[in-house]
Structure formats: C-alpha cells, structure tokens
Design a protein around this motif. Structure first.
Motif, short mmCIF file in Angstrom:
data_model
loop_
_atom_site.label_atom_id
_atom_site.label_comp_id
_atom_site.label_asym_id
_atom_site.label_seq_id
_atom_site.Cartn_x
_atom_site.Cartn_y
_atom_site.Cartn_z
N PHE A 17 51.70 14.30 -4.74
CA PHE A 17 50.84 13.32 -4.08
C PHE A 17 51.66 12.42 -3.16
O PHE A 17 51.21 12.06 -2.07
CB PHE A 17 50.05 12.50 -5.11
CG PHE A 17 48.84 13.22 -5.62
CD1 PHE A 17 47.58 12.91 -5.14
CD2 PHE A 17 48.96 14.22 -6.58
CE1 PHE A 17 46.45 13.59 -5.59
CE2 PHE A 17 47.84 14.90 -7.04
CZ PHE A 17 46.59 14.59 -6.55
N LEU A 89 43.41 15.69 -4.92
CA LEU A 89 44.19 15.68 -3.68
C LEU A 89 43.28 15.79 -2.46
O LEU A 89 43.45 15.04 -1.49
CB LEU A 89 45.21 16.82 -3.68
CG LEU A 89 46.11 16.89 -2.46
CD1 LEU A 89 46.92 15.62 -2.30
CD2 LEU A 89 47.02 18.11 -2.57
N ALA A 92 41.50 12.58 -2.00
CA ALA A 92 42.45 11.56 -1.56
C ALA A 92 42.75 11.71 -0.06
O ALA A 92 42.84 10.70 0.65
CB ALA A 92 43.74 11.68 -2.37
N VAL A 105 45.95 8.20 -1.13
CA VAL A 105 46.63 9.44 -1.55
C VAL A 105 47.66 9.12 -2.64
O VAL A 105 47.85 9.90 -3.56
CB VAL A 105 47.29 10.14 -0.34
CG1 VAL A 105 47.99 11.42 -0.77
CG2 VAL A 105 46.26 10.43 0.73
N ALA A 109 48.17 9.62 -7.83
CA ALA A 109 49.38 10.30 -8.33
C ALA A 109 49.51 10.09 -9.84
O ALA A 109 49.76 11.05 -10.58
CB ALA A 109 50.62 9.78 -7.60
N SER A 112 46.71 12.01 -11.69
CA SER A 112 46.96 13.46 -11.74
C SER A 112 48.03 13.79 -12.77
O SER A 112 47.90 14.77 -13.52
CB SER A 112 47.35 13.99 -10.36
OG SER A 112 48.61 13.48 -9.95
#
Length: 124
Positions: A17, A89, A92, A105, A109, A112
C-alpha cells in the motif's frame, strides 16, 4: 507479487500500500489501475471487456492467494484474504484519485495487514 516467499505476508501487504501510494503520486493521480478504469466504464455495456477485466482481477487474486497460501494460510482463506486486499487497494486508488491525495491509499495499509494477520492466526 508483494515480496519473496520468506517475507512476512502482513508486513509485505502493508508495504504494498505504501508503494501504491508512491505510484499514485508519481502518476500525478491519473490512472494507477487502468483495469479498474476500464471495468468501471464497460461493466454494463460490453460483455467481452467485462469478462476480460474480471479475468485480470481474478488472476491477481489467485497470485496473491498463492503468496498467502505459501505463508501457511489455508487455500480458501488465502483467496478470501487476497480478494479483500485487492478490493481495499482498488477502492483506495479511487479515493486517492478523487482526493488528489495519497492518504486514502496509506490509511488501509494497517487494515490490510490486520486482515492478513487474522488469516495467519486462523492457520496456526
């Protein structure tokens, strides 16, 4: 896809990310994923292109699922995890483009990585 087989999959996912945010910035927020752009434009009007974009996304999910399975995550859970990460993703990227900012974005992170850690925890 994200790193070598010895990499920590949660950390590698979070790092992806970070790399994606840098790519978005380098592209001046234009089009980090042309597959998503095409998919959004043709999903209801062009069946062959819809299928082609679906196939590309499926191949990305399968490749990422293979990475996660290689880390010990059960195959079905690895596919679900990979699909969730790809969805995070892609969403994002869309939010980052709209905001002209990398924050959307970078923000997922941690989420995820948590999804991957959870899948790893179920594997152990």
């Amino acid at each position: 896809m994200f790193a070598g087989p010895e990499a920590d999959p949660a950390a590698a996912t979070a790092a992806a990310f970070t790399g994606a945010a840098e790519t978005l910035r380098e592209l001046d927020f234009t089009d980090p994923c042309p597959i998503a752009t095409v998919a959004l434009e043709v999903v209801s009007t062009h069946e062959a292109l819809r299928r082609a974009t679906a196939d590309v996304f499926a191949s990305w999910i399968e490749a990422l699922a293979g990475f996660y399975a290689g880390a010990g995550i059960e195959a079905e859970t690895a596919r679900d995890t990979a699909g969730s990460v790809i969805a995070l993703l892609e969403g994002a990227f869309m939010l980052g483009r709209a905001a002209h900012d990398t924050a959307p974005v970078l923000a997922p992170a941690r989420a995820s990585a948590a999804i991957v850690r959870d899948a790893l925890g179920r594997a152990g």
